[in-house]
Design an enzyme around this catalytic site. Sequence first.
Site, PDB file in Angstrom:
ATOM      1  N   ASP A  78       1.138   0.050  -3.268  1.00 26.66           N
ATOM      2  CA  ASP A  78       1.053  -0.463  -4.536  1.00 26.66           C
ATOM      3  C   ASP A  78       0.988  -2.027  -4.781  1.00 26.66           C
ATOM      4  OD1 ASP A  78       1.405  -0.064  -7.575  1.00 26.66           O
ATOM      5  OD2 ASP A  78       2.791   1.536  -7.056  1.00 26.66           O
ATOM      6  N   TRP A 137      -4.234  -0.788  -9.736  1.00 28.63           N
ATOM      7  CA  TRP A 137      -4.621  -0.410 -11.203  1.00 28.63           C
ATOM      8  C   TRP A 137      -6.044  -1.181 -11.717  1.00 28.63           C
ATOM      9  CZ3 TRP A 137      -1.212  -4.434  -9.916  1.00 28.63           C
ATOM     10  CH2 TRP A 137       0.285  -3.951  -9.559  1.00 28.63           C
ATOM     11  N   GLY A 138      -6.893  -1.200 -10.988  1.00 30.24           N
ATOM     12  CA  GLY A 138      -8.088  -1.687 -11.611  1.00 30.24           C
ATOM     13  C   GLY A 138      -8.067  -3.278 -11.823  1.00 30.24           C
ATOM     14  N   ASP A 189      -1.337   2.918 -14.877  1.00 32.05           N
ATOM     15  CA  ASP A 189      -0.968   4.290 -14.860  1.00 32.05           C
ATOM     16  C   ASP A 189      -1.265   5.229 -15.862  1.00 32.05           C
ATOM     17  OD1 ASP A 189       0.435   3.131 -12.861  1.00 32.05           O
ATOM     18  OD2 ASP A 189       2.386   3.764 -13.391  1.00 32.05           O
TER      19      ASP A 189
HETATM   20  C1  GLA Z   1       2.950   1.948 -10.083  1.00 31.82           C
HETATM   21  C2  GLA Z   1       2.040   3.100  -9.606  1.00 31.82           C
HETATM   22  C3  GLA Z   1       2.487   4.402 -10.028  1.00 31.82           C
HETATM   23  C4  GLA Z   1       3.702   4.712  -9.357  1.00 31.82           C
HETATM   24  C5  GLA Z   1       4.904   3.737  -9.591  1.00 31.82           C
HETATM   25  C6  GLA Z   1       6.038   3.582  -8.746  1.00 31.82           C
HETATM   26  O1  GLA Z   1       3.349   2.006 -11.414  1.00 31.82           O
HETATM   27  O2  GLA Z   1       0.751   2.691 -10.288  1.00 31.82           O
HETATM   28  O3  GLA Z   1       1.365   5.291  -9.585  1.00 31.82           O
HETATM   29  O4  GLA Z   1       3.568   4.737  -7.998  1.00 31.82           O
HETATM   30  O5  GLA Z   1       4.347   2.409  -9.546  1.00 31.82           O
HETATM   31  O6  GLA Z   1       6.996   2.705  -9.007  1.00 31.82           O
END
Ligand code: GLA
Length: 648
Positions: A189, A254-255, A275
Amino acid sequence: MNRRHFALLGAALLALSGPALAQSDPLAPTGRWTANTAGQAPVPPMGWNSWNAFNSDVDEEKVLASAQALVDTGLAKLGYRYVNIDDGWWLKRRERDGRLIIRTSHFPSAATGPDTSFRPLTDRLHAMGLKAGIYSDIGRNSCGQIYTPDFKNQPEGTSAEREVGLYGHVDQDIRLFFAEWNFDFIKVDGCGVRGLPADAPRVKSGLYRALTPLVDMQSLGATNIPAMRGLYEEVGVAIRRHATGPYVYSLCLWGSANVRAWGKDVGNMSRTSDDIQPSWARMLTNLDTVTSRALYAGPGAWNDADMLFVGTGEFGGDDLTAARSHFSLWAMLNSPLIIGYDLRKLTPGLRAIFGNAEIVALNQDGAGNQAVLAYASDEVQIFVKTLADGTKAVALLNRGSAPVDAILTAEHLKLSPDGEIALRDLWNGQSRAFRKEVKLSLAPRETLVFRATGTRRLPGGVYLSEMPGSVNPAVDGVVEPQADPTIFQSITPWIGTRGGGEHVQYAGWGGAEADRAPFGKLLRVGGAHFDTGIGVLANSRLEVRNNGFRRFTATVGVNDTGSPDAGAVMFEIWGDGRLLARSTPKRFGQPAEPLAANVAGVKIVELIARGQGNKATVQPQPASWGGCCAFALTFRLFNLGNTGVVGS
Ligand code: GLA
C-alpha cells in the site's frame, strides 16, 4: 510499393540503425519485451483477501475459515488460491532490531517465541494447497494507521514501534516475509507516503513521524512520480532477492502517481483506482479506471480494479443482477479475482457467481487479452475480448437503472457480418445465433456475457487491437501526465456530498488505446474512418510479441483529432532491434499510408512513431489542454498472416 520495395527500403534504412542512434534516441528499440514478467502472474491472480470482509478486524480464525471454505466449496480448484491477510496483522516493530512482531492475540499460531512467526500459518495454508499473502506499506505507517478512525488492531507502542511499513526496512522486511515466513504474495500500500505531512493531526499529536508526502491524490503536479516508482522498484528488487519460489507483487497506489502507466513495468498487478465500495456507482468508478487501459496489461502484469465486493451491499441480497455484473466485468477486464466476502456465509447464489467456471475461464484465458471497449456511452458499454483460441467473449453492460436495448453487431466482434455468429450466454447457458446484428434487452444494472463464434473478419491473421496482452506501450508519448476525465465520478462513500466532490487525478489521459485514438477519440485519418487500430501519441514505442506470425501490415497516419500545426510523424517497424520499414513523413489531413514488413522469425516487433514537428505543441500542457494538443496518430492494424501473405 510491393514487398521487394519494402525490403530494399528496410535494408537502406538499416544503415541508420547503428549503436550511435540507439544511444542518443529515447525511442531506440530494445528488441525486448520490457513490461514486467518476473514473478508468477501469467494469468490474473485469484483468491481471497480479508479487507473487504473484515477491514482491520482480521484474525487467524477468520483467515483459516475462509481458506477452508475455498477448499470445501471447490473454489480453490477453480483457481482461487491466494489467501491474503490485509491490514491489521501487526503489533509493532521491535525497537531493538527492527523486527516486525505479529499480533499473537489474533494470530495465536504466530506465538512461536519472542520473535513471533507467520510460518505455522503459511505452512498450514500451503498444506491445504493454497498460497499465502501478506500486506505492507511503502511508507513508515499503514493506511489503517493514517485513515482508520477507530484504530482497530493497529500497531502499538512508541511512534518508532508503530513504524511498521517498509520505508527504511525494505530488505529486512521482504526477507522476513518471503525467506522466513514463506509468503507467496505481497500487497504494498502507499498511505505512508501520502498522509503524514507535518501538519497532519496524528503527526502533531506525536503518534507518527512526519514524512513529506510524495503522493497527492488531488494533484499530479504535486506528486513525485519518479520517486514513487523508485520506491516500488526497490521493493521489487528485494523480492527477487529473497523470494524462495514464485511470488506475486501487488502494487496498491490507487491509480495515483501515474501508476496506470508504469505499474506494468514494476509489479504483477497494480491498483488503478481508490478503494472500491459495495455500491454500484463506486464499482463503475473503479471499472472506468481500467477500461481504457487494455494495452497496459498482459501476462505478468495486470490492471487491478480492486477486490471484489460480490456478496455485500448493492452486490448482495436477493437480486444478484448487480453482483453478476461486477463479477463479469472484472473477469472480462482481467482484473485479479480476489474475493472480499466472509466465505463462512457463502450462499448458493454467491457460490454460483464466484464458481461460474466459464466466466472465470475468460479471466484466466492464456492469451491475457484484457477486453477492449467496442461501444461506449454513459448508458451502455460493450466489451470484447479475444481468447487464446481466436474466439470471442462479449459483455454488454447496462450502467443505468432503466431497462435498455442494445444492438450487438458483427463489427463489434470483428467477425464477418455474412456468416452466422453463435452466442452462448454464460449466465443462463442458452444459445442463439444471428447474422450482422442482434438486439438484446438489458435489465437495469445487468451485464450479459456471451461466448461468440463466427467467421473471423481477418482469417489467418489477427488485428493488433485483438491482442492487447501482447502489445506493450513501452513509451506512450505522454509527456505531462494529465487526469483522465472519462472516469465516473461517484459520491465518495467516506465523505458523502460534503465539499465539492472528488477530484482524484487518475493520470492516463492521452495514453495508447485499442480501437480508439488517444483521448478516447475516433480513429480517423485523412477523413477515412478505421474501426480497428491502435491510437497512440507521437514519440511513442510499442513492443509487440510476435507469436509466430510472418507478415505485418499497417496503415498509418496522423489522426484527424490532431492539429495541422503539430508537425509530421514517421512510422517505423522494427524486428528484434532491426529496422524493417519506415513510412514517409505523415502530416495532418493526409491519407493513411500502407506499411508492411516481413516478420518471420522475429520475436519482438517494435512500432515507433517519431514526431517531427515542434515538440512543444505535441506536449499536452495543462493550461492549454484542448484541440491544439490533441495530436494523435493511428496505427490501423493489422494483418499478421501466419501463411505469410496477407494484404492490408
Ligand atoms: C488502503 C487499500 C485497501 C486496504 C486498506 C487497508 O485503503 O487501498 O485495499 O488495503 O488500505 O488499510
